[in-house]
Enzyme design. Structure first.
Site, PDB file in Angstrom:
ATOM      1  N   TRP A 144     -81.410  62.753  49.585  1.00  0.00           N
ATOM      2  CA  TRP A 144     -80.174  63.064  48.873  1.00  0.00           C
ATOM      3  C   TRP A 144     -80.397  63.623  47.470  1.00  0.00           C
ATOM      4  CZ3 TRP A 144     -80.684  60.176  44.588  1.00  0.00           C
ATOM      5  CH2 TRP A 144     -81.291  58.915  44.673  1.00  0.00           C
ATOM      6  N   ASN A 145     -81.620  63.594  46.946  1.00  0.00           N
ATOM      7  CA  ASN A 145     -81.796  63.961  45.536  1.00  0.00           C
ATOM      8  C   ASN A 145     -81.777  65.476  45.299  1.00  0.00           C
ATOM      9  OD1 ASN A 145     -84.286  64.058  46.885  1.00  0.00           O
ATOM     10  ND2 ASN A 145     -85.443  63.708  45.019  1.00  0.00           N
TER      11      ASN A 145
ATOM     12  N   LYS B 193     -80.841  67.069  59.896  1.00  0.00           N
ATOM     13  CA  LYS B 193     -80.034  65.866  59.676  1.00  0.00           C
ATOM     14  C   LYS B 193     -80.170  65.525  58.204  1.00  0.00           C
ATOM     15  CE  LYS B 193     -79.496  61.906  59.252  1.00  0.00           C
ATOM     16  NZ  LYS B 193     -78.701  61.190  58.179  1.00  0.00           N
TER      17      LYS B 193
ATOM     18  N   GLY C 261     -88.139  61.647  52.061  1.00  0.00           N
ATOM     19  CA  GLY C 261     -87.331  60.454  51.806  1.00  0.00           C
ATOM     20  C   GLY C 261     -88.186  59.304  51.332  1.00  0.00           C
ATOM     21  N   SER C 262     -87.688  58.108  51.511  1.00  0.00           N
ATOM     22  CA  SER C 262     -88.367  56.918  51.021  1.00  0.00           C
ATOM     23  C   SER C 262     -89.554  56.561  51.908  1.00  0.00           C
ATOM     24  CB  SER C 262     -87.398  55.741  50.972  1.00  0.00           C
ATOM     25  OG  SER C 262     -87.048  55.331  52.288  1.00  0.00           O
TER      26      SER C 262
ATOM     27  N   GLU D 298     -92.964  63.487  53.439  1.00  0.00           N
ATOM     28  CA  GLU D 298     -93.061  63.573  51.977  1.00  0.00           C
ATOM     29  C   GLU D 298     -92.254  62.405  51.438  1.00  0.00           C
ATOM     30  OE1 GLU D 298     -92.367  63.806  48.350  1.00  0.00           O
ATOM     31  OE2 GLU D 298     -90.984  65.423  48.817  1.00  0.00           O
ATOM     32  N   LEU D 299     -92.973  61.381  50.942  1.00  0.00           N
ATOM     33  CA  LEU D 299     -92.356  60.080  50.679  1.00  0.00           C
ATOM     34  C   LEU D 299     -92.315  59.760  49.184  1.00  0.00           C
ATOM     35  CD1 LEU D 299     -94.036  58.229  53.687  1.00  0.00           C
ATOM     36  CD2 LEU D 299     -91.841  59.456  53.625  1.00  0.00           C
TER      37      LEU D 299
ATOM     38  N   CYS E 285     -89.235  62.397  43.221  1.00  0.00           N
ATOM     39  CA  CYS E 285     -90.415  61.648  43.672  1.00  0.00           C
ATOM     40  C   CYS E 285     -91.639  61.913  42.808  1.00  0.00           C
ATOM     41  CB  CYS E 285     -90.712  61.953  45.135  1.00  0.00           C
ATOM     42  SG  CYS E 285     -90.932  63.711  45.473  1.00  0.00           S
TER      43      CYS E 285
ATOM     44  N   GLU F 163     -91.359  51.847  43.112  1.00  0.00           N
ATOM     45  CA  GLU F 163     -90.721  53.106  42.722  1.00  0.00           C
ATOM     46  C   GLU F 163     -89.327  52.820  42.178  1.00  0.00           C
ATOM     47  OE1 GLU F 163     -90.201  57.634  44.398  1.00  0.00           O
ATOM     48  OE2 GLU F 163     -89.881  56.002  45.813  1.00  0.00           O
TER      49      GLU F 163
END
Length: 491
Positions: A161-162, A185, A238-239, A260-261, A294, A394
């Site tokens: 969402w960022n 999605k 995402g997370s 990509e976390l 991130c 984080e």
């Protein structure tokens, strides 16, 4: 669809549909997902709460469309993606205001995101003439070895969402140019930006089924997309928690996964650094997008010799930042949601209980212009060691913990003492230290004497718990191909 988005920007809530096989599916029956403006808490629109059946319909459409799309010459695929980049440029005002409405970043930063959206698509489009293979000699007479790049088939993109617009383009562009079809999605907090790009893709003539967008929650829709036998490659931003779940869901089919976390970027400032430059860099790297990046400056290590000077200047700059309505271009906008604000407050509380000293007390903002929406002011903590929660977890918000160090060895040791390995920052004038950073700092992306902001031709790649694979440049594009080796004998 673009007209509906214009209404949302004008604060007229609207219901947007999913985009499957070239058609819009409003499906306004419950359940609906409400989209909240994080600056004021208003509901700006709704989207369908999709189901596993919607996910499968999108995958089926992508499966049917992909062979025909892959048969189009790569330069022509690139041309169509380039037209999509043109459309993003031409609709930048609308797209930027959509980002502000659903995500909350200041308008000038939203324009920056739309610029990145166009650039990601443009770079991918230009790569259509640069897809290469290999021809190598064989051990046998009258034989060669050919290694060809081939598309995976159907790519599923799960975005955070960022940066809802830029992250969509970052995945969509190279996936399409490589000959894959795509199912997006987007996060349920920020689905409108992805739907807007789908509307533009339809407008410029990308064939039906090549790009599809489904909406809803990760558990209802995302899991079905990942587990389906009709998805061939999963790319997710995402997370780390969500990445683990996706990794596990894809295991049964040995599915290729790109993740990509999260990150916990250390920001090291040594005694020979340009202090003013380092302070400005630290402010940008911590507070841009309310710290919701991130690669953000998540923990600082300051050499004792310059710590007092740095802290005095950094605290003053942090205290002076303007927090307010994102349409007024403040320094900091709202956090994405109430639970995200609560998460940050909890990390700060536990860190103080563990012995951290509060150097700048920001915290939740709930009065006056901040009485609606989700707000958190810059907070600076001084820690005595690497063990407090703010140094380990984080934060993803405008809070920065700091440890004072005595030498470069200690800085490297503490920086590497983390499960995360995405980004790191180092400020020093020493060439010897630069070479040590390259060899000894265990992160996929290092900013040396500069602030954050990766480039198109680079490679955005996390180590450790920060992910698998990577994005951008020639290596990112290569991740959307699988390899086919042919032993060609004409004897």
């Amino acid at each position: 669809m673009l007209e509906k988005l214009g209404g949302v920007v004008a604060e007229t809530p609207a219901h947007m549909g999913m985009f499957i096989d070239g058609a819009w599916h409003a499906e306004s029956a419950a359940p609906l997902v409400e989209i909240e403006n994080p600056a004021n808490g208003d509901i700006i629109g709704t989207v369908p709460g999709g189901s596993a059946e919607h996910a499968q319909a999108a995958l089926d459409a992508a499966k049917r469309a992909q062979p025909g799309w892959a048969a189009i010459p790569a330069p022509e695929r690139g041309r169509l993606v380039g037209l999509l980049a043109d459309a993003v440029r031409d609709h930048r005002d609308l797209l930027a205001h959509v980002v502000v409405a659903e995500q909350g970043k200041p308008l000038n930063q939203a324009y920056g995101e739309i610029g990145a959206t166009e650039a990601f698509l443009r770079f991918a489009a230009e790569s259509g003439r640069r897809i290469e293979g290999d021809i190598m000699p064989s051990d046998a007479a009258q034989e060669e070895i050919w290694i060809r790049r081939a598309p995976y088939g159907v790519v599923v993109g799960l975005t955070a969402w960022n940066y809802p617009s830029a992250l969509t383009a970052r995945k969509l562009g190279p996936a399409l140019v490589a000959g894959n079809s795509f199912v997006l999605k987007a996060h349920e907090f920020t689905p409108l930006s992805g739907l807007a790009i789908a509307a533009l893709a339809e407008k410029v003539g990308i064939p039906a089924g090549v790009f599809n967008v489904v909406t809803g929650t990760g558990h209802a829709v995302g899991q079905a997309l990942v587990e389906s036998p009709h998805s061939d490659l999963i790319t997710m931003t995402g997370s780390t928690r969500a990445g683990r779940e996706i990794y596990a869901s894809g295991a049964a089919r040995i599915k290729p996964i790109r993740l990509e976390l999260g990150g916990k970027a250390p920001f090291i400032v040594m005694e020979d650094a340009d202090i003013d430059r380092a302070v400005e860099s630290a402010v940008t790297a911590r507070y841009t997008n309310c710290g919701q990046i991130c690669t953000c400056n998540e923990r600082m290590y300051l050499h004792r010799a310059i710590a007092d000077e740095f802290l005095q200047k950094f605290i003053a700059r942090s205290r002076a930042l303007v927090i307010g309505d994102p349409l007024d271009n403040p320094d900091i906008g709202p956090k994405i949601s109430g639970p995200e604000v609560d998460k940050i407050a909890d990390i700060v509380r536990r860190s103080v209980e563990a012995g951290a000293e509060v150097l700048l007390e920001g915290g939740k903002l709930t009065k006056g212009v901040h009485s609606k929406g989700h707000w958190y002011a810059p907070t600076i903590l001084l820690a005595t060691d690497n063990a407090i929660p703010a140094m380990r977890e984080e934060i993803f918000g405008p809070v920065v913990p700091i440890v004072i160090i005595d030498d470069f060895e200690e800085a490297l040791r503490l920086a590497n003492d983390s499960d995360y390995g995405l980004s790191a920052y180092v400020y020093t004038g020493s060439l010897k230290r630069l070479m040590r950073v390259a060899a000894e700092l265990n992160f996929g992306e290092i900013y040396f004497n500069r602030t954050n902001g990766e480039l198109l031709q680079g490679f955005h790649s996390g180590w450790g718990q920060s992910g698998l694979g990577g994005e951008d440049g020639k290596y990112g594009l290569d991740g959307y191909f699988q390899k086919k080796t042919m032993y060609v004998n004409w004897g």
